[in-house]
Enzyme design. Structure first.
Site, short mmCIF file in Angstrom:
data_model
loop_
_atom_site.label_atom_id
_atom_site.label_comp_id
_atom_site.label_asym_id
_atom_site.label_seq_id
_atom_site.Cartn_x
_atom_site.Cartn_y
_atom_site.Cartn_z
CG HIS A 19 0.76 3.86 8.33
ND1 HIS A 19 1.47 4.03 9.50
CD2 HIS A 19 1.35 2.82 7.70
CE1 HIS A 19 2.44 3.14 9.57
NE2 HIS A 19 2.40 2.39 8.49
CE LYS A 43 8.19 -5.05 11.45
NZ LYS A 43 7.23 -4.22 10.73
NE ARG A 92 7.41 2.83 3.31
CZ ARG A 92 7.60 2.26 4.47
NH1 ARG A 92 7.75 3.00 5.54
NH2 ARG A 92 7.65 0.97 4.60
CB SER A 130 6.09 3.09 12.44
OG SER A 130 4.85 3.16 11.80
P1 ADP Z 1 4.36 -3.75 8.10
O1 ADP Z 1 4.95 -4.07 9.42
O2 ADP Z 1 3.37 -4.75 7.60
O3 ADP Z 1 5.34 -3.27 7.04
P2 ADP Z 1 3.66 -1.03 8.55
O4 ADP Z 1 2.79 -0.59 9.67
O5 ADP Z 1 5.07 -0.63 8.59
O6 ADP Z 1 3.43 -2.56 8.43
O7 ADP Z 1 3.03 -0.53 7.18
C1 ADP Z 1 1.74 -0.88 6.78
C2 ADP Z 1 1.54 -0.49 5.35
O8 ADP Z 1 1.70 0.91 5.19
C3 ADP Z 1 2.55 -1.12 4.38
O9 ADP Z 1 1.89 -1.38 3.17
C4 ADP Z 1 3.56 -0.03 4.19
O10 ADP Z 1 4.22 -0.14 2.94
C5 ADP Z 1 2.68 1.18 4.22
N1 ADP Z 1 3.40 2.38 4.60
C6 ADP Z 1 4.21 2.57 5.65
N2 ADP Z 1 4.70 3.83 5.67
C7 ADP Z 1 4.19 4.45 4.57
C8 ADP Z 1 4.32 5.73 4.00
N3 ADP Z 1 5.12 6.65 4.54
N4 ADP Z 1 3.64 6.02 2.87
C9 ADP Z 1 2.86 5.07 2.31
N5 ADP Z 1 2.69 3.83 2.78
C10 ADP Z 1 3.35 3.52 3.90
#
Ligand code: ADP
Length: 166
Positions: A19, A43, A92, A130
């Site tokens: 992130h 979630k 990803r 996460s």
């Molecule tokens: P959501 O619940 O909306 O998927 P996340 O907190 O999981 O939210 O992710 C927020 C953003 O960060 C999304 O665009 C997700 O694709 C991106 N993201 C999550 N993990 C990674 C990573 N390891 N590398 C790049 N982008 C990521």
């Protein structure tokens, strides 16, 4: 000239180095970046919204054009309220693609003026999420280097609390 404004939305439960990399790269390109901790997902989060925001604020405090907020409504309404030009998402593996296409199409339907941009993750973050960090951390695995040190400590503390309660 008008500022170019981007919103980086997500659950960030908790923020990972994946992130953070996306936020940093967005902050290099846009004048103002709002990191929006979305609070309407089905979630059940480990960290509450305030905790998630505090962690993001700490680890982005060297980026002067990044602001951290939360929103519990529709992302597109939040983006409009900030006069955002763009929504930024990280990509990803191919597995992210279909879901992201669907969300992007819906957001474009709701407001065709706000463009969604994708930033490809670095290879080293391709398999980082996460949820996997929480899974490993919960069982005492070493997640050093996958999340900022502050988040590593916060996770240890959370799971210690959870174990204490049992
Ligand atoms: P959501 O619940 O909306 O998927 P996340 O907190 O999981 O939210 O992710 C927020 C953003 O960060 C999304 O665009 C997700 O694709 C991106 N993201 C999550 N993990 C990674 C990573 N390891 N590398 C790049 N982008 C990521």
């Amino acid at each position: 000239m008008l500022n170019k404004v981007a919103v980086v939305p997500g659950s960030f439960d908790p923020i990972t180095n994946g992130h953070l990399d996306i936020i940093r790269r967005a902050a290099d390109i846009f004048d103002i970046v709002y990191v929006a901790v979305m609070n309407n997902s089905s979630k059940r989060p480990l960290f509450d919204v305030q905790e998630r925001m505090d962690l993001i604020k700490e680890v982005t405090n060297s980026l002067s054009n990044v602001k951290v907020e939360s929103s519990s409504g529709l992302l597109i309404n939040y983006a409009k309220s900030k006069n955002a030009n763009a929504i930024i998402r990280g990509l990803r593996a191919v597995s992210d693609f279909e879901y992201e296409m669907q969300i992007t199409a819906m957001n474009r339907f709701l407001d065709e003026h706000i463009e969604t941009f994708f930033i490809m993750t670095q290879n080293k973050h391709s398999f980082l999420s996460s949820s996997i960090v929480k899974e490993v951390s919960q069982y005492g695995g070493n997640i050093h280097g996958l999340v900022p040190d502050l988040v590593e400590d916060a996770l240890k503390e959370k799971y210690k609390q959870k174990l204490d309660r049992k």
